[in-house]
Design a protein around this motif. Structure first.
Motif, PDB file in Angstrom:
ATOM      1  N   LEU A  90      -0.476  11.571 -37.260  1.00 40.22           N
ATOM      2  CA  LEU A  90      -0.592  11.481 -38.717  1.00 40.22           C
ATOM      3  C   LEU A  90      -1.968  11.951 -39.187  1.00 40.22           C
ATOM      4  CD1 LEU A  90       1.151   8.037 -39.361  1.00 40.22           C
ATOM      5  CD2 LEU A  90       2.135  10.327 -39.516  1.00 40.22           C
ATOM      6  N   THR A  91      -3.007  11.542 -38.505  1.00 41.49           N
ATOM      7  CA  THR A  91      -4.347  11.988 -38.904  1.00 41.49           C
ATOM      8  C   THR A  91      -4.503  13.493 -38.705  1.00 41.49           C
ATOM      9  OG1 THR A  91      -5.179  11.388 -36.706  1.00 41.49           O
ATOM     10  CG2 THR A  91      -5.430   9.761 -38.461  1.00 41.49           C
ATOM     11  N   GLN A  92      -3.874  14.034 -37.695  1.00 40.12           N
ATOM     12  CA  GLN A  92      -3.917  15.474 -37.471  1.00 40.12           C
ATOM     13  C   GLN A  92      -3.234  16.214 -38.619  1.00 40.12           C
ATOM     14  OE1 GLN A  92      -5.408  17.487 -35.375  1.00 40.12           O
ATOM     15  NE2 GLN A  92      -4.402  19.327 -36.190  1.00 40.12           N
ATOM     16  N   ALA A  93      -2.058  15.715 -39.038  1.00 40.97           N
ATOM     17  CA  ALA A  93      -1.339  16.356 -40.142  1.00 40.97           C
ATOM     18  C   ALA A  93      -2.151  16.294 -41.432  1.00 40.97           C
ATOM     19  CB  ALA A  93       0.022  15.679 -40.334  1.00 40.97           C
ATOM     20  N   LEU A  94      -2.790  15.161 -41.709  1.00 37.14           N
ATOM     21  CA  LEU A  94      -3.554  14.998 -42.939  1.00 37.14           C
ATOM     22  C   LEU A  94      -4.827  15.833 -42.948  1.00 37.14           C
ATOM     23  CD1 LEU A  94      -3.136  11.154 -43.382  1.00 37.14           C
ATOM     24  CD2 LEU A  94      -2.317  12.891 -44.976  1.00 37.14           C
ATOM     25  N   SER A  95      -5.388  16.074 -41.792  1.00 41.78           N
ATOM     26  CA  SER A  95      -6.626  16.851 -41.719  1.00 41.78           C
ATOM     27  C   SER A  95      -6.371  18.352 -41.725  1.00 41.78           C
ATOM     28  CB  SER A  95      -7.418  16.471 -40.466  1.00 41.78           C
ATOM     29  OG  SER A  95      -6.675  16.797 -39.295  1.00 41.78           O
ATOM     30  N   LEU A 144      -6.227   6.877 -42.194  1.00 42.77           N
ATOM     31  CA  LEU A 144      -5.506   7.982 -42.835  1.00 42.77           C
ATOM     32  C   LEU A 144      -6.273   8.507 -44.036  1.00 42.77           C
ATOM     33  CD1 LEU A 144      -1.859   6.581 -42.626  1.00 42.77           C
ATOM     34  CD2 LEU A 144      -2.895   8.346 -41.183  1.00 42.77           C
ATOM     35  N   ARG A 145      -6.866   7.638 -44.805  1.00 45.94           N
ATOM     36  CA  ARG A 145      -7.669   8.081 -45.956  1.00 45.94           C
ATOM     37  C   ARG A 145      -8.860   8.923 -45.478  1.00 45.94           C
ATOM     38  NH1 ARG A 145      -6.339   5.770 -50.847  1.00 45.94           N
ATOM     39  NH2 ARG A 145      -5.334   3.703 -50.845  1.00 45.94           N
ATOM     40  N   ARG A 146      -9.496   8.494 -44.412  1.00 45.01           N
ATOM     41  CA  ARG A 146     -10.654   9.226 -43.896  1.00 45.01           C
ATOM     42  C   ARG A 146     -10.266  10.612 -43.386  1.00 45.01           C
ATOM     43  NH1 ARG A 146     -13.310   4.239 -40.375  1.00 45.01           N
ATOM     44  NH2 ARG A 146     -14.420   3.225 -42.105  1.00 45.01           N
ATOM     45  N   ALA A 147      -9.062  10.723 -42.835  1.00 49.80           N
ATOM     46  CA  ALA A 147      -8.621  11.999 -42.276  1.00 49.80           C
ATOM     47  C   ALA A 147      -8.091  12.961 -43.333  1.00 49.80           C
ATOM     48  CB  ALA A 147      -7.533  11.761 -41.228  1.00 49.80           C
ATOM     49  N   SER A 148      -7.726  12.469 -44.491  1.00 49.55           N
ATOM     50  CA  SER A 148      -7.053  13.289 -45.499  1.00 49.55           C
ATOM     51  C   SER A 148      -7.985  14.320 -46.131  1.00 49.55           C
ATOM     52  CB  SER A 148      -6.483  12.379 -46.594  1.00 49.55           C
ATOM     53  OG  SER A 148      -5.917  13.144 -47.633  1.00 49.55           O
ATOM     54  N   ALA A 177      -8.499  11.953 -52.988  1.00 47.39           N
ATOM     55  CA  ALA A 177      -7.839  11.046 -53.932  1.00 47.39           C
ATOM     56  C   ALA A 177      -6.385  10.793 -53.542  1.00 47.39           C
ATOM     57  CB  ALA A 177      -7.910  11.623 -55.346  1.00 47.39           C
ATOM     58  N   VAL A 178      -6.065  10.946 -52.262  1.00 47.21           N
ATOM     59  CA  VAL A 178      -4.683  10.759 -51.818  1.00 47.21           C
ATOM     60  C   VAL A 178      -4.207   9.348 -52.178  1.00 47.21           C
ATOM     61  CG1 VAL A 178      -5.292   9.967 -49.483  1.00 47.21           C
ATOM     62  CG2 VAL A 178      -3.100  11.094 -49.885  1.00 47.21           C
ATOM     63  N   VAL A 179      -2.968   9.274 -52.622  1.00 55.77           N
ATOM     64  CA  VAL A 179      -2.359   7.995 -52.990  1.00 55.77           C
ATOM     65  C   VAL A 179      -1.593   7.453 -51.786  1.00 55.77           C
ATOM     66  CG1 VAL A 179      -0.614   6.881 -54.433  1.00 55.77           C
ATOM     67  CG2 VAL A 179      -2.190   8.547 -55.439  1.00 55.77           C
ATOM     68  N   VAL A 180      -1.798   6.185 -51.488  1.00 56.35           N
ATOM     69  CA  VAL A 180      -1.111   5.548 -50.357  1.00 56.35           C
ATOM     70  C   VAL A 180      -0.127   4.515 -50.895  1.00 56.35           C
ATOM     71  CG1 VAL A 180      -1.350   4.210 -48.242  1.00 56.35           C
ATOM     72  CG2 VAL A 180      -3.105   5.897 -48.861  1.00 56.35           C
ATOM     73  N   MET A 181       1.109   4.654 -50.444  1.00 54.97           N
ATOM     74  CA  MET A 181       2.145   3.696 -50.823  1.00 54.97           C
ATOM     75  C   MET A 181       2.712   3.038 -49.571  1.00 54.97           C
ATOM     76  SD  MET A 181       4.298   5.683 -53.796  1.00 54.97           S
ATOM     77  CE  MET A 181       5.409   4.267 -53.907  1.00 54.97           C
ATOM     78  N   VAL A 182       3.153   1.800 -49.717  1.00 55.35           N
ATOM     79  CA  VAL A 182       3.826   1.093 -48.631  1.00 55.35           C
ATOM     80  C   VAL A 182       5.188   0.635 -49.128  1.00 55.35           C
ATOM     81  CG1 VAL A 182       1.773   0.343 -47.387  1.00 55.35           C
ATOM     82  CG2 VAL A 182       2.615  -1.038 -49.298  1.00 55.35           C
ATOM     83  N   GLY A 183       6.130   0.568 -48.201  1.00 53.68           N
ATOM     84  CA  GLY A 183       7.473   0.132 -48.557  1.00 53.68           C
ATOM     85  C   GLY A 183       8.155  -0.515 -47.386  1.00 53.68           C
ATOM     86  N   GLY A 184       9.406  -0.897 -47.602  1.00 54.11           N
ATOM     87  CA  GLY A 184      10.154  -1.558 -46.548  1.00 54.11           C
ATOM     88  C   GLY A 184      10.407  -3.014 -46.870  1.00 54.11           C
ATOM     89  N   PRO A 185      11.187  -3.692 -46.047  1.00 51.00           N
ATOM     90  CA  PRO A 185      11.542  -5.091 -46.312  1.00 51.00           C
ATOM     91  C   PRO A 185      10.352  -6.031 -46.432  1.00 51.00           C
ATOM     92  CG  PRO A 185      12.871  -4.182 -44.524  1.00 51.00           C
ATOM     93  CD  PRO A 185      11.815  -3.179 -44.821  1.00 51.00           C
ATOM     94  N   VAL A 186       9.276  -5.718 -45.730  1.00 49.84           N
ATOM     95  CA  VAL A 186       8.145  -6.640 -45.684  1.00 49.84           C
ATOM     96  C   VAL A 186       7.462  -6.791 -47.034  1.00 49.84           C
ATOM     97  CG1 VAL A 186       6.390  -4.942 -45.065  1.00 49.84           C
ATOM     98  CG2 VAL A 186       6.163  -7.315 -44.275  1.00 49.84           C
ATOM     99  N   VAL A 187       7.570  -5.791 -47.903  1.00 51.26           N
ATOM    100  CA  VAL A 187       6.855  -5.869 -49.179  1.00 51.26           C
ATOM    101  C   VAL A 187       7.414  -6.967 -50.077  1.00 51.26           C
ATOM    102  CG1 VAL A 187       6.257  -3.426 -49.070  1.00 51.26           C
ATOM    103  CG2 VAL A 187       8.275  -4.133 -50.358  1.00 51.26           C
ATOM    104  N   ASN A 188       8.658  -7.362 -49.836  1.00 56.89           N
ATOM    105  CA  ASN A 188       9.238  -8.460 -50.620  1.00 56.89           C
ATOM    106  C   ASN A 188       8.971  -9.824 -50.003  1.00 56.89           C
ATOM    107  OD1 ASN A 188      10.413  -6.736 -52.560  1.00 56.89           O
ATOM    108  ND2 ASN A 188      12.145  -6.332 -51.212  1.00 56.89           N
ATOM    109  N   LEU A 189       8.438  -9.841 -48.800  1.00 58.70           N
ATOM    110  CA  LEU A 189       8.195 -11.099 -48.099  1.00 58.70           C
ATOM    111  C   LEU A 189       6.772 -11.599 -48.258  1.00 58.70           C
ATOM    112  CD1 LEU A 189      10.070 -10.299 -44.741  1.00 58.70           C
ATOM    113  CD2 LEU A 189      10.948 -11.534 -46.741  1.00 58.70           C
ATOM    114  N   LEU A 190       5.839 -10.676 -48.465  1.00 55.51           N
ATOM    115  CA  LEU A 190       4.427 -11.042 -48.546  1.00 55.51           C
ATOM    116  C   LEU A 190       3.889 -10.736 -49.942  1.00 55.51           C
ATOM    117  CD1 LEU A 190       3.248  -9.576 -45.122  1.00 55.51           C
ATOM    118  CD2 LEU A 190       3.931 -11.928 -45.624  1.00 55.51           C
TER     119      LEU A 190
END
Length: 300
Positions: A212-217, A244-248, A252-265
Motif C-alpha cells: 500500500l505504501t508503495q502504491a501511494l508513493s 499511509l499518510r506519510r507515504a502518499s 491532503a489525501v482523505v482517509v476513510m474507514v468502513g466495515g462492521p467495526v465502525v458501528n461497534l466502536l
C-alpha cells in the motif's frame, strides 16, 4: 368491428351506461334536442359525447380499479433477517440449493441488485463473520461461504454497473483491507460501488502495508479507504493510517474507514486518525464525494 359500429351509432356500450353520471362536465353546453338535428348532426353529437365524456370517465374508473388491485395483490418485495439466515445456510452447505438459484429467485421477485447487495449479500457476509467469531463455524466454512458470495457479486457485477448512467469521476481511490484482515468481502462491495460511480479504483484484497505504501508513493490518490472487518484489527489501524499518510504523494489525501467495526466502536474514525467513516458501500461513495466536493470548494 360490426358490434362496435352498432354500439357507436346506436346506444352507448353497456359498460358505458353503468356507473356513469349524466351530469355534464364543467363548461359543457346543453346540446340541442335530438329531434331538431339531422341524422348526420346527431351522429356527430354522439361522437363528441363519447369522446369528451364517456371514454375519459371509463378510463379514469379503469385506472382506479387497476391501481387498487395492484396494491392489494402485489406486496412490495422484502429482504430481511430471514432471507439473510437462509442464504447463510445455503453458502455454508447446511441447506439444499445453490446461492445462485436463491439470488435469481429474489431477483425474480423484483428486488433491485443494489438492494440485494446491501440488504442480502453484505449482511450474509457479516453473519458468517459473527458465526466464526462465536465458534459456530470454522475458518474453512467461512472462507468457502465468502467465496460463494463473491461469485454472486462477480455474476451480477456487469448488471450492477449498468444500474446508473455511466459517468467519469475525476477522483482516484485506493481501497484495501486493514492490516491483519483476512476476509475481505466487504471490500469487494465497496470497490463495486466506487467503480459504478465512475471512480478510478486501485484495490488489492491481499495487499499488506508495504504494498500500500508503495502504491501511494508512486501514484496520486484522493481517497484511501480501509475496510476493518473485526474489532481485533482496530489497534493496528491508527499506525497504518499514519504510515499511509506519510507515504502518499497527495499531502491532503482523505482517509476513510468502513466495515462492521465502525458501528461497534464510538468515534472510531477519530480514534484511528481517519477523516470519515461509513457503514456500507453506498454510504462510503456518498461520503467520499461529499468530502471531495468540500475540498474542491475550499480551493481558492
Amino acid at each position: 368491428m360490426q358490434t362496435y359500429t352498432r354500439n357507436l351509432f346506436g346506444a352507448p356500450p353497456a359498460a358505458a351506461q353503468e356507473g356513469v353520471s349524466s351530469a355534464l362536465p364543467w363548461g359543457a353546453a346543453e346540446q340541442p334536442a335530438p329531434d331538431t338535428l339531422s341524422p348526420m348532426d346527431r351522429a356527430a353529437s354522439l361522437l363528441r359525447t363519447i369522446e369528451t365524456q364517456i371514454i375519459p370517465r371509463l378510463l379514469l374508473a379503469h385506472c382506479h380499479h387497476d391501481s387498487g388491485a395492484s396494491h392489494e395483490s402485489r406486496p412490495l418485495p422484502h429482504t430481511g433477517p430471514a432471507e439473510v439466515a437462509t442464504l447463510t445456510d445455503i453458502v455454508l452447505g447446511r441447506r439444499p440449493g445453490s446461492a445462485a438459484e436463491y439470488m435469481r429467485a429474489r431477483r425474480a421477485e423484483g428486488i433491485e441488485i443494489e438492494a440485494l447487495y446491501l440488504d442480502l449479500l453484505a449482511p450474509t457476509a457479516q453473519r458468517l463473520g459473527a458465526l466464526w467469531e462465536a465458534d459456530l463455524c470454522d475458518f474453512t466454512e467461512v472462507t468457502v461461504g465468502l467465496w460463494r458470495l463473491q461469485q454472486l457479486v462477480n455474476e451480477y457485477s456487469s448488471a450492477f454497473q449498468r444500474t446508473e448512467p455511466r459517468r467519469r469521476s475525476p477522483w482516484r481511490a485506493l481501497l484495501a483491507p486493514a492490516p491483519g484482515s483476512q476476509h475481505n468481502f466487504g471490500l469487494l462491495m465497496v470497490v463495486e460501488f466506487f467503480r459504478r460511480a465512475g471512480w478510478d479504483v486501485w484495490a488489492d484484497p491481499g495487499a499488506g502495508l508495504p504494498e500500500l505504501t508503495q502504491a501511494l508513493s508512486s501514484g496520486w490518490y484522493d481517497i484511501i479507504g480501509l475496510s476493518v472487518g473485526s474489532e481485533c484489527h482496530a489497534d493496528g489501524v491508527a499506525s497504518a493510517i499514519l504510515a499511509l499518510r506519510r507515504a502518499s504523494l497527495n499531502p491532503a489525501v482523505v482517509v476513510m474507514v468502513g466495515g462492521p467495526v465502525v458501528n461497534l466502536l464510538d468515534d472510531f474514525a477519530v480514534k484511528v486518525g481517519a477523516d470519515a467513516m461509513a457503514s456500507d458501500a453506498r454510504a462510503a461513495v456518498a461520503e467520499a464525494e461529499r468530502l471531495m466536493a468540500a475540498r474542491a470548494a475550499a480551493v481558492p
